[in-house]
Design a protein around this motif. Sequence first.
Motif, PDB file in Angstrom:
ATOM      1  N   VAL A  60       0.867  -1.171   0.000  1.00 44.90           N
ATOM      2  CA  VAL A  60       0.000   0.000   0.000  1.00 44.90           C
ATOM      3  C   VAL A  60       0.908   1.227   0.000  1.00 44.90           C
ATOM      4  CG1 VAL A  60      -1.734   1.331   1.261  1.00 44.90           C
ATOM      5  CG2 VAL A  60      -1.872  -1.167   1.200  1.00 44.90           C
ATOM      6  N   VAL A  61       0.717   2.095  -0.977  1.00 47.48           N
ATOM      7  CA  VAL A  61       1.534   3.292  -1.141  1.00 47.48           C
ATOM      8  C   VAL A  61       0.699   4.514  -0.772  1.00 47.48           C
ATOM      9  CG1 VAL A  61       2.652   4.777  -2.842  1.00 47.48           C
ATOM     10  CG2 VAL A  61       3.057   2.304  -2.883  1.00 47.48           C
ATOM     11  N   LEU A  62       1.202   5.314   0.157  1.00 45.27           N
ATOM     12  CA  LEU A  62       0.463   6.464   0.662  1.00 45.27           C
ATOM     13  C   LEU A  62       1.192   7.764   0.310  1.00 45.27           C
ATOM     14  CD1 LEU A  62      -0.388   5.033   4.212  1.00 45.27           C
ATOM     15  CD2 LEU A  62      -1.735   4.857   2.104  1.00 45.27           C
ATOM     16  N   GLY A  63       0.542   8.600  -0.484  1.00 44.33           N
ATOM     17  CA  GLY A  63       1.163   9.842  -0.935  1.00 44.33           C
ATOM     18  C   GLY A  63       1.105  10.956   0.089  1.00 44.33           C
ATOM     19  N   GLY A  64       1.963  11.949  -0.109  1.00 44.49           N
ATOM     20  CA  GLY A  64       1.980  13.113   0.768  1.00 44.49           C
ATOM     21  C   GLY A  64       0.834  14.058   0.442  1.00 44.49           C
ATOM     22  N   GLY A  65       0.497  14.915   1.416  1.00 47.17           N
ATOM     23  CA  GLY A  65      -0.612  15.836   1.165  1.00 47.17           C
ATOM     24  C   GLY A  65      -1.121  16.588   2.374  1.00 47.17           C
ATOM     25  N   GLY A  66      -0.297  16.783   3.404  1.00 46.40           N
ATOM     26  CA  GLY A  66      -0.742  17.559   4.557  1.00 46.40           C
ATOM     27  C   GLY A  66      -1.990  16.984   5.200  1.00 46.40           C
ATOM     28  N   LEU A  67      -2.913  17.855   5.585  1.00 43.45           N
ATOM     29  CA  LEU A  67      -4.132  17.403   6.266  1.00 43.45           C
ATOM     30  C   LEU A  67      -4.934  16.435   5.412  1.00 43.45           C
ATOM     31  CD1 LEU A  67      -5.724  17.970   8.944  1.00 43.45           C
ATOM     32  CD2 LEU A  67      -7.186  19.434   7.569  1.00 43.45           C
ATOM     33  N   ARG A  68      -4.824  16.542   4.101  1.00 47.72           N
ATOM     34  CA  ARG A  68      -5.545  15.625   3.224  1.00 47.72           C
ATOM     35  C   ARG A  68      -5.083  14.184   3.420  1.00 47.72           C
ATOM     36  NH1 ARG A  68      -4.613  19.962  -0.826  1.00 47.72           N
ATOM     37  NH2 ARG A  68      -2.987  18.699  -1.789  1.00 47.72           N
ATOM     38  N   GLY A  69      -3.912  14.008   4.022  1.00 40.20           N
ATOM     39  CA  GLY A  69      -3.392  12.677   4.282  1.00 40.20           C
ATOM     40  C   GLY A  69      -4.261  11.861   5.219  1.00 40.20           C
ATOM     41  N   TYR A  70      -5.185  12.509   5.909  1.00 43.02           N
ATOM     42  CA  TYR A  70      -6.110  11.751   6.757  1.00 43.02           C
ATOM     43  C   TYR A  70      -6.971  10.811   5.925  1.00 43.02           C
ATOM     44  CZ  TYR A  70      -5.479  13.507  11.498  1.00 43.02           C
ATOM     45  OH  TYR A  70      -4.980  13.757  12.744  1.00 43.02           O
ATOM     46  N   ALA A  71      -7.066  11.056   4.627  1.00 46.36           N
ATOM     47  CA  ALA A  71      -7.811  10.146   3.752  1.00 46.36           C
ATOM     48  C   ALA A  71      -7.199   8.753   3.790  1.00 46.36           C
ATOM     49  CB  ALA A  71      -7.816  10.684   2.319  1.00 46.36           C
ATOM     50  N   HIS A  72      -5.905   8.658   4.070  1.00 49.51           N
ATOM     51  CA  HIS A  72      -5.243   7.357   4.153  1.00 49.51           C
ATOM     52  C   HIS A  72      -5.843   6.501   5.266  1.00 49.51           C
ATOM     53  CE1 HIS A  72      -2.451   8.753   1.231  1.00 49.51           C
ATOM     54  NE2 HIS A  72      -1.762   9.540   2.040  1.00 49.51           N
ATOM     55  N   VAL A  73      -6.271   7.165   6.327  1.00 52.42           N
ATOM     56  CA  VAL A  73      -6.899   6.427   7.436  1.00 52.42           C
ATOM     57  C   VAL A  73      -8.156   5.725   6.941  1.00 52.42           C
ATOM     58  CG1 VAL A  73      -7.977   6.619   9.715  1.00 52.42           C
ATOM     59  CG2 VAL A  73      -5.966   8.021   9.160  1.00 52.42           C
ATOM     60  N   GLY A  74      -8.953   6.441   6.136  1.00 52.36           N
ATOM     61  CA  GLY A  74     -10.172   5.854   5.593  1.00 52.36           C
ATOM     62  C   GLY A  74      -9.898   4.705   4.655  1.00 52.36           C
ATOM     63  N   VAL A  75      -8.864   4.852   3.824  1.00 52.62           N
ATOM     64  CA  VAL A  75      -8.507   3.781   2.886  1.00 52.62           C
ATOM     65  C   VAL A  75      -8.052   2.544   3.639  1.00 52.62           C
ATOM     66  CG1 VAL A  75      -6.888   3.068   1.090  1.00 52.62           C
ATOM     67  CG2 VAL A  75      -7.926   5.347   0.997  1.00 52.62           C
ATOM     68  N   LEU A  76      -7.155   2.718   4.594  1.00 52.41           N
ATOM     69  CA  LEU A  76      -6.650   1.582   5.373  1.00 52.41           C
ATOM     70  C   LEU A  76      -7.779   0.897   6.148  1.00 52.41           C
ATOM     71  CD1 LEU A  76      -3.340   3.172   6.715  1.00 52.41           C
ATOM     72  CD2 LEU A  76      -3.518   1.283   5.070  1.00 52.41           C
ATOM     73  N   LYS A  77      -8.718   1.696   6.612  1.00 55.00           N
ATOM     74  CA  LYS A  77      -9.864   1.153   7.344  1.00 55.00           C
ATOM     75  C   LYS A  77     -10.660   0.193   6.470  1.00 55.00           C
ATOM     76  CE  LYS A  77     -14.093   2.677   9.721  1.00 55.00           C
ATOM     77  NZ  LYS A  77     -14.888   3.869  10.122  1.00 55.00           N
ATOM     78  N   VAL A  78     -10.912   0.578   5.231  1.00 57.31           N
ATOM     79  CA  VAL A  78     -11.670  -0.274   4.309  1.00 57.31           C
ATOM     80  C   VAL A  78     -10.870  -1.516   3.938  1.00 57.31           C
ATOM     81  CG1 VAL A  78     -12.685  -0.409   2.007  1.00 57.31           C
ATOM     82  CG2 VAL A  78     -13.046   1.634   3.405  1.00 57.31           C
ATOM     83  N   LEU A  79      -9.584  -1.369   3.721  1.00 49.24           N
ATOM     84  CA  LEU A  79      -8.750  -2.529   3.399  1.00 49.24           C
ATOM     85  C   LEU A  79      -8.781  -3.546   4.533  1.00 49.24           C
ATOM     86  CD1 LEU A  79      -5.627  -0.838   1.737  1.00 49.24           C
ATOM     87  CD2 LEU A  79      -7.545  -1.982   0.605  1.00 49.24           C
ATOM     88  N   GLU A  80      -8.772  -3.053   5.757  1.00 54.05           N
ATOM     89  CA  GLU A  80      -8.885  -3.953   6.909  1.00 54.05           C
ATOM     90  C   GLU A  80     -10.241  -4.647   6.926  1.00 54.05           C
ATOM     91  OE1 GLU A  80      -8.123  -2.311  10.713  1.00 54.05           O
ATOM     92  OE2 GLU A  80      -5.938  -2.349  10.475  1.00 54.05           O
ATOM     93  N   GLU A  81     -11.288  -3.863   6.757  1.00 55.86           N
ATOM     94  CA  GLU A  81     -12.639  -4.418   6.788  1.00 55.86           C
ATOM     95  C   GLU A  81     -12.841  -5.473   5.706  1.00 55.86           C
ATOM     96  OE1 GLU A  81     -14.929  -0.386   8.464  1.00 55.86           O
ATOM     97  OE2 GLU A  81     -15.130  -0.998   6.370  1.00 55.86           O
ATOM     98  N   GLU A  82     -12.205  -5.278   4.577  1.00 51.57           N
ATOM     99  CA  GLU A  82     -12.342  -6.200   3.447  1.00 51.57           C
ATOM    100  C   GLU A  82     -11.318  -7.334   3.499  1.00 51.57           C
ATOM    101  OE1 GLU A  82     -14.666  -6.179   1.100  1.00 51.57           O
ATOM    102  OE2 GLU A  82     -15.650  -4.393   1.907  1.00 51.57           O
ATOM    103  N   HIS A  83     -10.526  -7.359   4.573  1.00 55.09           N
ATOM    104  CA  HIS A  83      -9.529  -8.421   4.790  1.00 55.09           C
ATOM    105  C   HIS A  83      -8.513  -8.518   3.662  1.00 55.09           C
ATOM    106  CE1 HIS A  83     -12.181  -9.442   8.025  1.00 55.09           C
ATOM    107  NE2 HIS A  83     -13.148  -9.836   7.219  1.00 55.09           N
ATOM    108  N   ILE A  84      -8.111  -7.363   3.143  1.00 53.85           N
ATOM    109  CA  ILE A  84      -7.067  -7.347   2.123  1.00 53.85           C
ATOM    110  C   ILE A  84      -5.721  -7.410   2.833  1.00 53.85           C
ATOM    111  CG2 ILE A  84      -6.039  -6.068   0.217  1.00 53.85           C
ATOM    112  CD1 ILE A  84      -8.915  -7.067  -0.299  1.00 53.85           C
ATOM    113  N   PRO A  85      -4.916  -8.425   2.565  1.00 52.14           N
ATOM    114  CA  PRO A  85      -3.620  -8.532   3.257  1.00 52.14           C
ATOM    115  C   PRO A  85      -2.683  -7.417   2.831  1.00 52.14           C
ATOM    116  CG  PRO A  85      -3.787 -10.170   1.513  1.00 52.14           C
ATOM    117  CD  PRO A  85      -5.143  -9.531   1.617  1.00 52.14           C
TER     118      PRO A  85
END
Length: 340
Positions: A60-85
């Motif tokens: 999983v590659v997470l780009g830079g972006g200041g406060l917008r980087g909080y979007a990564h939390v949402g993405v990781l949350k869904v990946l966890e929920e969907e059991h993506i290794p």
Amino acid sequence: MIRIKSAKTALFAAFASILLTNSANAVANANGLNSATSSSKLTEVTTAEFQTQPRPKIAVVLGGGGLRGYAHVGVLKVLEEEHIPIDLVVGTSMGAIIGGVYCAGTPLSALERDAGKPFVRTYYKERILPEVLRSFIDISLGRSPEGLVEGKRLVKDTHKYFGGDFDVSDCKIPFAAVAVDLTDGKAHALTSGNFGKVLQATTAIPILRKPVRIGDSVYVDGGIASNVPVQEARDLGADFVIAVNVDHTLKHTDSDYFKTKISAVLDRSLDIMLSKIDRDAGKDADAYICPDVDGIGLLSKEVQESKRAIIAGENAARAIMPEIRKKLAAAGVAPATCER
């Protein structure tokens, strides 16, 4: 001390350090994760072990972006929920902060809770005015200052919550932070080294923050060369890359906007630079997620915008999930049960 309005240029540093302060503290209270040696249900996987796993390796590659980087939390949350290794996380700048803290053992629930706190108002402990004055003194004495803020608070907080000896290679999930070495002009994926020092390096925005010296290298923010570090993930052996770009769409901006606040010019300049650097970032990724973070400033101080960024990340990840599952199935990867 300087007032908040005149400290906008240090806002990015605030984002980085408060994540470590609040999130790691939440982990310590809820899960006992207040040091590198704390117990965890997670299986520790070293970078070497990652490179020898039999199935296709997912990064999983997470780009830079200041406060917008909080979007990564949402993405990781869904990946966890969907059991993506997830076998590897590679991040740049704010993406490295989110990814690094996550890989070190911080639950996403803690990161999500912290987004609701007025952390921007409570953290301005980088002494901006003294640093500016010191820079002017250096100039008057014929010395050239490297930057305004050193970022020591970031290192101090990582040492406090993860241990002074915590190394990047100690992360529960293999992790790499991308920074640019000024001595050779290249982006480097840092997979080892003091955790706090490495995070300080990947977030060292040129001029605003002093470069970080590690060995013979002089590092600055990786975003100036590789803001969405897909190639670095490939170089580390990733077979399947899920990349997240948190740039927002460049639109015409009224000229009067740049008279309203001191951060407007810097914010816009960084956005223009990142849009050029990231133009082709998705072409080498297997899945490219672009959350709708339009309107969220790179240097925003609005707490509600961090919450909106998380939701945007969730929505974008859910929308592309059928495509990710289809491609993973074709690669012979069945979603595994996530232990986090």
